[in-house]
Design a protein around this motif. Structure first.
Motif, mmCIF file in Angstrom:
data_model
loop_
_atom_site.group_PDB
_atom_site.id
_atom_site.type_symbol
_atom_site.label_atom_id
_atom_site.label_comp_id
_atom_site.label_asym_id
_atom_site.label_seq_id
_atom_site.Cartn_x
_atom_site.Cartn_y
_atom_site.Cartn_z
ATOM 1 N N GLU A 38 18.143 15.438 37.700
ATOM 2 C CA GLU A 38 18.060 14.959 36.324
ATOM 3 C C GLU A 38 18.889 15.832 35.388
ATOM 4 O O GLU A 38 19.644 15.329 34.547
ATOM 5 C CB GLU A 38 16.596 14.959 35.871
ATOM 6 C CG GLU A 38 16.428 14.707 34.391
ATOM 7 C CD GLU A 38 14.989 14.745 33.929
ATOM 8 O OE1 GLU A 38 14.774 14.801 32.705
ATOM 9 O OE2 GLU A 38 14.062 14.703 34.772
ATOM 10 N N ARG A 70 22.635 15.174 35.839
ATOM 11 C CA ARG A 70 23.149 13.962 35.199
ATOM 12 C C ARG A 70 23.271 14.155 33.689
ATOM 13 O O ARG A 70 24.165 13.597 33.052
ATOM 14 C CB ARG A 70 22.250 12.762 35.505
ATOM 15 C CG ARG A 70 22.218 12.330 36.972
ATOM 16 C CD ARG A 70 23.593 12.120 37.605
ATOM 17 N NE ARG A 70 24.381 11.096 36.987
ATOM 18 C CZ ARG A 70 24.440 9.820 37.392
ATOM 19 N NH1 ARG A 70 23.712 9.420 38.426
ATOM 20 N NH2 ARG A 70 25.224 8.962 36.785
ATOM 21 N N GLY A 71 22.391 14.948 33.113
ATOM 22 C CA GLY A 71 22.536 15.269 31.700
ATOM 23 C C GLY A 71 23.740 16.150 31.435
ATOM 24 O O GLY A 71 24.453 15.975 30.430
ATOM 25 N N LEU A 85 19.776 14.264 26.744
ATOM 26 C CA LEU A 85 21.173 14.651 26.973
ATOM 27 C C LEU A 85 22.105 13.447 27.060
ATOM 28 O O LEU A 85 23.328 13.611 26.977
ATOM 29 C CB LEU A 85 21.277 15.510 28.234
ATOM 30 C CG LEU A 85 20.655 16.898 28.112
ATOM 31 C CD1 LEU A 85 20.559 17.568 29.486
ATOM 32 C CD2 LEU A 85 21.444 17.776 27.148
ATOM 33 N N TRP A 86 21.580 12.243 27.211
ATOM 34 C CA TRP A 86 22.421 11.056 27.090
ATOM 35 C C TRP A 86 22.983 10.916 25.681
ATOM 36 O O TRP A 86 24.081 10.394 25.486
ATOM 37 C CB TRP A 86 21.599 9.801 27.381
ATOM 38 C CG TRP A 86 21.406 9.458 28.814
ATOM 39 C CD1 TRP A 86 21.962 10.057 29.906
ATOM 40 C CD2 TRP A 86 20.586 8.403 29.315
ATOM 41 N NE1 TRP A 86 21.534 9.454 31.056
ATOM 42 C CE2 TRP A 86 20.686 8.428 30.723
ATOM 43 C CE3 TRP A 86 19.772 7.456 28.712
ATOM 44 C CZ2 TRP A 86 20.011 7.530 31.541
ATOM 45 C CZ3 TRP A 86 19.092 6.561 29.518
ATOM 46 C CH2 TRP A 86 19.216 6.594 30.918
ATOM 47 N N HIS A 95 25.682 6.599 26.018
ATOM 48 C CA HIS A 95 26.833 7.444 26.410
ATOM 49 C C HIS A 95 28.106 6.647 26.674
ATOM 50 O O HIS A 95 28.204 5.469 26.322
ATOM 51 C CB HIS A 95 26.477 8.425 27.519
ATOM 52 C CG HIS A 95 25.967 7.874 28.830
ATOM 53 N ND1 HIS A 95 26.750 7.169 29.707
ATOM 54 C CD2 HIS A 95 24.755 7.989 29.428
ATOM 55 C CE1 HIS A 95 26.046 6.876 30.792
ATOM 56 N NE2 HIS A 95 24.821 7.352 30.644
ATOM 57 N N MET A 141 17.180 14.553 30.852
ATOM 58 C CA MET A 141 18.350 13.696 30.987
ATOM 59 C C MET A 141 18.502 12.728 29.820
ATOM 60 O O MET A 141 19.602 12.556 29.282
ATOM 61 C CB MET A 141 18.301 12.904 32.295
ATOM 62 C CG MET A 141 19.559 12.083 32.558
ATOM 63 S SD MET A 141 19.444 11.066 34.044
ATOM 64 C CE MET A 141 18.330 9.768 33.484
#
Length: 498
Positions: free
Chosen positions: A102, A105-106, A158-159, A463, A155
């Motif tokens: 996770e 991916r962030g 962080l998107w 994103h 995550m």
């Protein structure tokens, strides 16, 4: 020991003024490990006021300066990824490897945001008319809010947050009150990166804090991820108060398995995508559509793989951890009796699991239903847990109709060796993200994430370039510098570019 979990304001931890708080649990033990303070409306107002001032100064910074902070943030988060992942496992329950994935991916979105100087470039047209040039620029919105769900406490923020900040905005994050600690570690990474105080903020809480952000006149935009009913509420409330809103809602993701598919590969994919993170993923596969005659063999293959899974404390190397809260576990477990009552065949009962963990943990093992049909609650509802349903279809066309009849349109997958069938499916299926022999088709950061139908409220996805456009406004400038030799005098005609 119970830890007090504060907000983040002015570049440091802040207790706020409210006296309400919520319990934070370790799902593997059932113990209360923290108390998270809930923001009042006054707290929200104070944080937003700080963000307005900080945001003005941040937007005025050069792209070079903002990009330097982005690179430093990426490095700080990479250094502390294990710490962030451990906090996720401790409060959400997902296994540590999944939590590390996770965070990775962030990180990929943060890396994408490091390209802001290129992503924010405008256009320029020289000499569109006599002495006239036209060019475009993109500018920050001001202060934006991000309201994140419990299932991806690192995550999902962080998107949105790195892109919003790279574009020159200030951000107020409202994480889930169920697993709030990861947000504070991310805030510390921003501080380590040199982000000015007030540009990134965290307010914890419940509906009071959410409504405070949705209704605040100085919040320009809201990004949300959660269930469809709440996504609809966020979208309608935010837009009614004049905000730009992207609200990603729920899902019921289907995986179609055609007769020519490799059944071992399909069974591996169904188990991985159905039970990873205990099924608490908006991109989890919750329905496998077995196209005749593969149903019996596929169900047997899936059941045999479930038998080899271990459920337990996510820090101990198990395959699947607990659910996030006792209430959520009980709600998901309730669907098992409902499925049997509706006539579905319960092939594997997750209530019988023997977990490797404390007895008071929020356990429910992988569960498999067969011969599920639309109209059953296990099919119609977004269960958001480790419950996988198999539906039988007589043909490709019947399978496609089944998927397209769903009110959701988040993700789907097809497993086949037939390229023609795969190309037909990717064109005809009414879903936003599609996997071909890929069970969880989450796009890379430079593409955009989002579904169709009741899985998305708003016009843009998360994103990628959609994120850049969402967090900026475009201006187009038409420019002419006076040239005494080319004076045209008064002209009341509509301007033309001859």
């Amino acid at each position: 020991m119970t830890t007090a979990i504060p907000h983040w304001r002015g570049g440091r931890r802040w207790t706020g003024s409210g006296d309400r708080a919520g319990d934070v649990y370790d799902p593997a033990t059932g113990e209360v490990t923290g108390r998270v303070g809930f923001a009042t409306r006054d707290d929200v107002d104070a944080v937003v006021a700080d963000a307005v001032e900080a945001g003005r100064a941040w937007a005025a910074q050069s792209l070079t300066r903002r990009t330097a902070v982005m690179f430093a943030f990426r490095e700080a988060l990479a250094r502390r990824r294990k710490e962030v992942a451990a906090a996720i496992t401790a409060e959400h329950g997902k296994v540590l490897d999944d939590a590390l994935g996770e965070v990775q991916r962030g990180l990929e979105v943060a890396e994408f945001a490091c390209g802001a100087p290129h992503l924010l470039k405008g256009g320029f047209s020289d000499g569109v008319s006599g002495g006239v040039d036209v060019f475009s620029i993109r500018q920050a919105l001001g202060v934006v809010a991000v309201i994140a769900p419990f299932n991806f406490p690192a995550m999902v923020p962080l998107w949105f947050v790195p892109i919003a900040i790279a574009c020159g905005n200030a951000v107020v994050l409202k994480p889930s009150e169920k697993d709030p600690s990861a947000s504070l570690l991310i805030a510390e990474c921003w501080a380590e990166a040199g982000l000015p105080a007030g540009v990134f903020n965290v307010v914890h809480g419940d509906k009071v804090a959410v409504d405070g952000l949705l209704e605040h006149p100085d919040i320009a935009a809201v990004s949300f991820v959660g269930s469809t009913p709440i996504a609809r509420y966020v979208y309608e409330t935010g837009t009614r108060h004049g905000k730009r809103v992207q609200a990603l809602g729920g899902a019921k993701n289907h995986m179609v398995v055609l007769p020519d598919a490799d059944l071992d590969t399909a069974a591996d994919a169904a188990v991985s995508a159905g039970f990873g993170s205990a099924g608490e993923r908006c991109m989890a596969i919750s329905v496998v559509v077995a196209v005749d005659p593969v149903g019996d063999d596929l169900v047997q293959a899936i059941a045999s793989r479930i038998g080899g899974l271990t459920t337990g404390d996510g820090r101990s190397g198990c395959d699947m951890g607990p659910l996030v809260t006792r209430e959520h576990r009980d709600k998901v477990a309730g669907y098992l009796d409902a499925g049997v009552a509706d006539g579905a065949e319960l092939v594997v009962d997750g209530r019988t699991v023997e977990p490797k963990g404390e007895a008071e943990g929020f356990w429910l093992g992988p569960t498999l239903f067969d011969r599920v049909r639309p109209g059953m609650s296990v099919y119609d509802d977004e269960i958001f847990g480790p419950v996988l349903s198999v539906v039988r279809a007589a043909s490709y066309d019947e399978a496609l109709t089944l998927v397209n009849s769903s009110p959701y349109g988040n993700g789907t997958a097809i497993f086949t060796a037939d390229g023609g069938a795969a190309r037909r499916y990717q064109r005809d299926v009414q879903v936003g993200m599609i996997g071909i022999n890929v069970p969880i088709p989450v796009p890379m950061a430079y593409y955009s994430f989002g579904g169709w139908k009741a899985s998305l409220f708003g016009d843009t996805h998360a994103h990628g370039m959609d994120g850049i456009h969402f967090f900026t406004r475009a201006k187009v400038i038409t420019s002419r510098w006076p040239d005494p030799a080319q004076r045209t005098g008064v002209d009341l005609g509509f301007p033309r570019h001859d």
